[in-house]
Motif scaffolding. Structure first.
Motif, short mmCIF file in Angstrom:
data_model
loop_
_atom_site.label_atom_id
_atom_site.label_comp_id
_atom_site.label_asym_id
_atom_site.label_seq_id
_atom_site.Cartn_x
_atom_site.Cartn_y
_atom_site.Cartn_z
N ASN A 130 -14.80 7.44 8.27
CA ASN A 130 -14.98 7.09 9.67
C ASN A 130 -14.43 8.28 10.46
OD1 ASN A 130 -14.59 6.30 12.36
ND2 ASN A 130 -14.35 4.16 11.79
N ILE B 190 -12.93 5.54 4.34
CA ILE B 190 -13.18 4.10 4.15
C ILE B 190 -13.19 3.75 2.67
CG2 ILE B 190 -14.88 2.27 4.50
CD1 ILE B 190 -15.70 3.69 7.06
N THR B 191 -13.88 4.57 1.89
CA THR B 191 -13.91 4.32 0.44
C THR B 191 -14.27 5.60 -0.28
OG1 THR B 191 -14.77 2.87 -1.30
CG2 THR B 191 -16.35 3.64 0.30
#
Length: 426
Positions: free
Chosen positions: A192, A199-200
């Motif tokens: 982000n 985020i992952t």
């Protein structure tokens, strides 16, 4: 009065990463100049690489011939980049209406990958600053390119803190705060960029990941290709498994594996270097192999083998890109100095005509698929040198200039050949 069909720029260094701005500068939507801006990055084997934004020297180059002794494009602003940028993108056109938490309203974002994901903010003081005299570099005049953030995550698979080099990235159009990056450490990371957080991160391939692309219209699904020769799809809502959409066939006549344990049991496969979705019909993707001269077109509805193969390049393919309009045009370029334009509309199946029931998932093969081989592009341009990269403009509408001349609407393709950049009207 003749409409110009090609524009030229000579960079001070070899160009690799290249992108055409996706939308006009805020507040300048009626200016032809603000639609003709390129982001470029150098490729030199040191830590002194640069990125630059180049723009039209004078709008009259679009319609008049007597500006030929001057460069069509000039450098508007440049910045230090360190290691070479493996990819450069302007913000998606949706970014102008996105509610950013910390971005000046008149600024535009660019991003690059290399040793990190860098987000840049570009601002110009508007039309006053760009009324440069013919022949004068329009440098300095109110153009600012500043580094906003540099993101490099902890690596899941390496112990160093810096994060491994990034090979490419894809900027999400639906939610422009999302960027997914691919790395040589086998991972992909979703960031982000508004909050500067990861985020992952997931281990996506068995070997290096070379390219990644969001499924158009989705904020959950992306695909990646890499050195293991596979194309895989991931869904952020269910990361436990991925879908292998295509694996390169094992090369024929491979000698049997040696007895030394160091050579892994996997047979050698041909790496896949690039992946791109057709924006007009996101069932279709294009890819090509390392050192390959052909381009494969894959259909999400019938994974496992290409539905089309484009065979016309006489040396390795280096770049490809789809038109952003509904035309289904695909551009490919390579070491044979050729830019080829393919019209795939006659060969693609309309989504409504798909015999597959929509509920059967990605992996159900369509029984009727036979691979088509296409050998005749609709247009070919031969450059002066090997073409390393290409970028489409969005559709640029007709504009009336101060001189009363009207520019022709349409799309352009920019290609990089060494230090030269050529922009060609489609």
């Amino acid at each position: 009065m003749t409409q110009t069909t090609s524009l030229q720029y000579e960079a001070p260094w070899p160009v690799y990463a290249l992108d055409w701005c996706k939308s006009a500068a805020p507040g300048q939507t009626l200016r032809p100049r603000s639609a003709f801006r390129l982001g470029i990055a150098s490729l030199t084997e040191d830590y002194r690489n640069r990125i630059a934004i180049v723009g039209l020297q004078d709008e009259r180059v679009l319609v008049e011939d007597d500006y030929t002794e001057y460069p069509d494009f000039v450098t508007l602003v440049e910045a230090q980049h360190g290691y070479p940028a493996t990819r450069l993108h302007w913000q998606p056109s949706t970014a102008n209406s996105f509610a950013w938490s910390q971005k000046a309203a008149a600024a535009e974002l660019l991003a690059t990958t290399g040793d990190a994901l860098r987000v840049w903010e570009y601002s110009s003081d508007g039309p006053a600053a760009v009324s440069a005299y013919v022949g004068r570099q329009a440098s300095g005049g109110g153009h600012k390119l500043t580094l906003k953030t540099a993101l490099s995550g902890q690596s899941k698979v390496q112990n160093n803190n810096t994060g491994a080099p990034l090979t490419s990235f894809s900027w999400n159009e639906k939610s422009p705060s999302l960027i997914v990056t691919s790395s040589i450490d086998t991972t992909c990371t979703v960031w982000n960029i508004d909050t500067s957080t990861a985020i992952t991160q997931l281990i996506a391939h068995d070997r290096e990941v070379y390219d990644v692309a969001w499924l158009p219209g989705s904020t959950d699904i992306f695909v990646s290709v890499g050195a293991d020769g596979s194309l895989r799809a991931f869904d952020l809502r269910s990361l436990e498994h991925s879908t292998i959409l295509y694996e390169t066939p094992a090369p024929k006549n491979v000698p049997p594996p040696s007895s030394s344990p160091s050579s892994s049991a996997r047979p050698p496969t041909s790496p896949l270097l690039r992946i791109a979705f057709n924006p007009a019909d996101s069932n279709y993707m294009s890819t090509f192999h390392m050192d390959g001269t052909d381009v494969q077109i894959l259909d999400m509805r019938s994974p496992g083998q290409p539905v089309m193969e484009l065979k016309a390049h006489r040396a390795q393919v280096n770049a490809l890109g789809w038109s952003s309009t509904d035309s289904q045009l695909l551009a490919t370029a390579g070491d044979d100095c050729q830019l080829l334009l393919w019209d795939l509309a006659p060969h693609t199946q309309a989504p409504a005509a798909s015999p597959r029931n929509a509920s059967t998932g990605l992996s159900s093969p369509r029984p009727d698929v036979k691979k088509r081989v296409l050998t005749d592009p609709m247009m070919a341009y031969t450059g002066a040198a090997e073409i390393s990269s290409l970028a489409w403009s969005p559709h640029i509408s007709s504009m009336t200039m101060n001189t009363g001349h009207t520019t022709a609407p349409g799309e352009w393709i920019a290609i990089a050949m060494g230090k030269s950049i050529k922009a060609l009207k489609v």
